[in-house]
Design an enzyme around this catalytic site. Structure first.
Site, PDB file in Angstrom:
ATOM      1  N   THR A  36      37.462  48.731  34.439  1.00  0.00           N
ATOM      2  CA  THR A  36      37.916  47.631  33.584  1.00  0.00           C
ATOM      3  C   THR A  36      37.490  46.274  34.129  1.00  0.00           C
ATOM      4  OG1 THR A  36      39.757  48.894  32.738  1.00  0.00           O
ATOM      5  CG2 THR A  36      40.035  46.522  32.718  1.00  0.00           C
ATOM      6  N   TYR A  50      39.640  48.301  24.881  1.00  0.00           N
ATOM      7  CA  TYR A  50      38.360  47.673  25.249  1.00  0.00           C
ATOM      8  C   TYR A  50      37.437  48.761  25.818  1.00  0.00           C
ATOM      9  CZ  TYR A  50      40.664  48.280  29.675  1.00  0.00           C
ATOM     10  OH  TYR A  50      41.312  48.852  30.731  1.00  0.00           O
ATOM     11  N   SER A  83      36.509  55.064  35.619  1.00  0.00           N
ATOM     12  CA  SER A  83      36.786  55.858  36.828  1.00  0.00           C
ATOM     13  C   SER A  83      37.432  57.205  36.545  1.00  0.00           C
ATOM     14  CB  SER A  83      37.604  55.055  37.827  1.00  0.00           C
ATOM     15  OG  SER A  83      38.943  54.987  37.448  1.00  0.00           O
ATOM     16  N   THR A 116      40.550  51.430  37.757  1.00  0.00           N
ATOM     17  CA  THR A 116      41.830  51.586  38.457  1.00  0.00           C
ATOM     18  C   THR A 116      42.392  53.011  38.389  1.00  0.00           C
ATOM     19  OG1 THR A 116      43.039  50.847  36.499  1.00  0.00           O
ATOM     20  CG2 THR A 116      42.475  49.166  38.136  1.00  0.00           C
ATOM     21  N   ASP A 117      41.923  53.809  37.422  1.00  0.00           N
ATOM     22  CA  ASP A 117      42.566  55.115  37.217  1.00  0.00           C
ATOM     23  C   ASP A 117      42.451  56.057  38.417  1.00  0.00           C
ATOM     24  OD1 ASP A 117      43.241  54.161  34.762  1.00  0.00           O
ATOM     25  OD2 ASP A 117      41.910  55.466  33.605  1.00  0.00           O
ATOM     26  N   LYS A 189      48.467  53.988  41.740  1.00  0.00           N
ATOM     27  CA  LYS A 189      48.630  53.251  40.485  1.00  0.00           C
ATOM     28  C   LYS A 189      49.966  53.682  39.877  1.00  0.00           C
ATOM     29  CE  LYS A 189      46.339  52.111  36.152  1.00  0.00           C
ATOM     30  NZ  LYS A 189      45.141  52.224  35.307  1.00  0.00           N
ATOM     31  N   GLU A 310      61.515  73.894  50.893  1.00  0.00           N
ATOM     32  CA  GLU A 310      61.802  74.624  49.644  1.00  0.00           C
ATOM     33  C   GLU A 310      61.102  75.986  49.601  1.00  0.00           C
ATOM     34  OE1 GLU A 310      63.586  74.353  46.912  1.00  0.00           O
ATOM     35  OE2 GLU A 310      64.503  72.388  47.122  1.00  0.00           O
TER      36      GLU A 310
HETATM   37  N1  ASP Z   1      40.033  53.654  32.517  1.00  0.00           N
HETATM   38  C1  ASP Z   1      39.692  52.519  33.353  1.00  0.00           C
HETATM   39  C2  ASP Z   1      38.995  53.047  34.609  1.00  0.00           C
HETATM   40  O1  ASP Z   1      39.649  53.567  35.463  1.00  0.00           O
HETATM   41  C3  ASP Z   1      40.892  51.743  33.682  1.00  0.00           C
HETATM   42  C4  ASP Z   1      40.714  50.572  34.623  1.00  0.00           C
HETATM   43  O2  ASP Z   1      39.707  50.360  35.269  1.00  0.00           O
HETATM   44  O3  ASP Z   1      41.700  49.828  34.768  1.00  0.00           O
HETATM   45  O4  ASP Z   1      37.812  52.916  34.716  1.00  0.00           O
END
Ligand code: ASP
Length: 353
Positions: A36, A50, A83, A116-117, A189, A310
């Site tokens: 992103t 987006y 990602s 971020t994923d 995340k 467990e």
């Molecule tokens: N789907 C995006 C990615 O991980 C989300 C992001 O970058 O925030 O590439």
């Protein structure tokens, strides 16, 4: 003649001071992988829906002219993906490139722009496979580059400032977004949309970025980078390991499918402290008897999955994940399996990294 000499003197002193200034600053490489932070939306108010991975590294750098106040930056587009499409092959390529660059005397630190994923997974993979004490910082953004108050530019500025800092050296791979500094092993995340999504929910952040300066409060105790025993330099493939998630009424179908596919290891994201329902326990026990390595972890997000808690790991010959999330336990298990299939040795790794 005199004017010419004067011109030459002025010119050479300008060039000299530029060279001194450049030499004064650390050299930071920005390796771009997409996400992103490089995303574009239809309008400035588009913050969902987006397209990720659109803007190239040179444009990311141009968008933050302040970068040159803290470092001499150079960019390289390693790949351009969202990602969620990150694979083991991408990790091997990226880690090898990071090691190659950090071995150069003229590279002082590396920033990796990333979606971020799966950012936390790439960070942990690098934390275990980069062989250098020089700073490596992963950065992303929650809003695309075209959005009002996009978080990418300030995050990138902070990441470059952090990678330029001597204080960041030797701390393992770092993750910096939203003015925070987190350790690769600990961060996750936590929110699908907000800019404060990256948190070390179990143990807390390592520190903050304040006006481009890192302020650290603690280090991470687990081994990483130069103290890691994992060497991927000669590898072009990682062992097949998948994660299976548990919940009420979970069946054994997925576990049997992974065994059938010939996986070397499986991480169970168990309920609570890694508890196993009767059908899941039966399937994992059979999987282990067929040679698959079984790691018990927890879906709760925080806390230790205790050995012999467990489930009786000694009896079942399972490995407990300590406080690693299932997705990070998968990474450590893959790397562990490049060295051994001995469950005692693997358990030692889970207590060490
Ligand atoms: N789907 C995006 C990615 O991980 C989300 C992001 O970058 O925030 O590439």
């Amino acid at each position: 003649m005199m004017i010419q000499t004067l011109r030459l003197t002025v010119l050479s002193s300008v060039l000299l001071s530029a060279a001194v200034m450049a030499a004064d600053k650390p050299n930071v490489m920005i390796l771009a992988t997409g996400g992103t932070i490089a995303g574009t939306g239809a309008t400035s108010t588009t913050t969902v829906g987006y397209t990720a991975a659109k803007v190239g590294v040179e444009r990311l750098i141009e968008a933050v002219p302040e970068l040159k106040n803290v470092a001499n930056v150079k960019g390289e587009q390693v790949f351009q993906i969202a990602s969620e499409n990150m694979t083991n092959d991408h990790w091997l390529k990226l880690s090898k490139r990071v090691n190659e660059l950090l071995a150069q005397r003229d590279v002082d630190g590396i920033v990796i722009t990333h979606g971020t994923d799966t950012l936390e997974e790439t960070a942990y993979f690098l934390n275990l496979t980069v062989k250098s004490k020089k700073p490596v910082v992963l950065v992303g953004a929650m809003r695309p580059s075209t959005a009002i108050s996009a978080d990418g530019p300030i995050n990138l500025y902070n990441a470059v400032a952090l990678a330029s800092s001597k204080d960041a050296a030797g701390r393992g791979v770092l993750v910096s977004l939203n003015d925070q500094i987190n350790a690769a092993r600990e961060v996750t995340k936590t929110n699908t949309m907000t800019t404060d999504t990256f948190r070390s929910t179990d143990l807390g952040a390592l520190g903050y970025m304040v006006s481009g300066k890192p302020v650290f409060y603690r280090g991470t105790a687990r081994k990483h980078t130069t103290d890691s025993e994992f060497d991927i330099s000669k590898l072009d493939k990682l062992p097949a390991v998948n994660v299976v998630y548990s919940y009420a009424n979970a069946t054994r179908t997925a576990i049997d499918a992974f065994v059938g596919a010939g996986d070397e290891g499986i991480v169970h994201a168990g309920t609570g402290n890694g508890s196993l329902s009767t059908p899941v326990k039966a399937a994992l026990t059979e999987a282990r008897k067929k040679g698959m390595i079984v790691v018990r972890s927890s879906r709760t997000g925080t806390g230790i999955t205790a050995r012999n808690g467990e489930a009786n790991d000694d009896e079942l010959d399972f490995v407990a994940a300590d406080n690693l999330s299932p997705q990070k336990a998968r990474i450590l298990l893959m790397l562990g399996l490049t060295k051994t299939h001995d469950t005692k040795a693997l358990q030692r790794m889970f207590m060490m990294y």
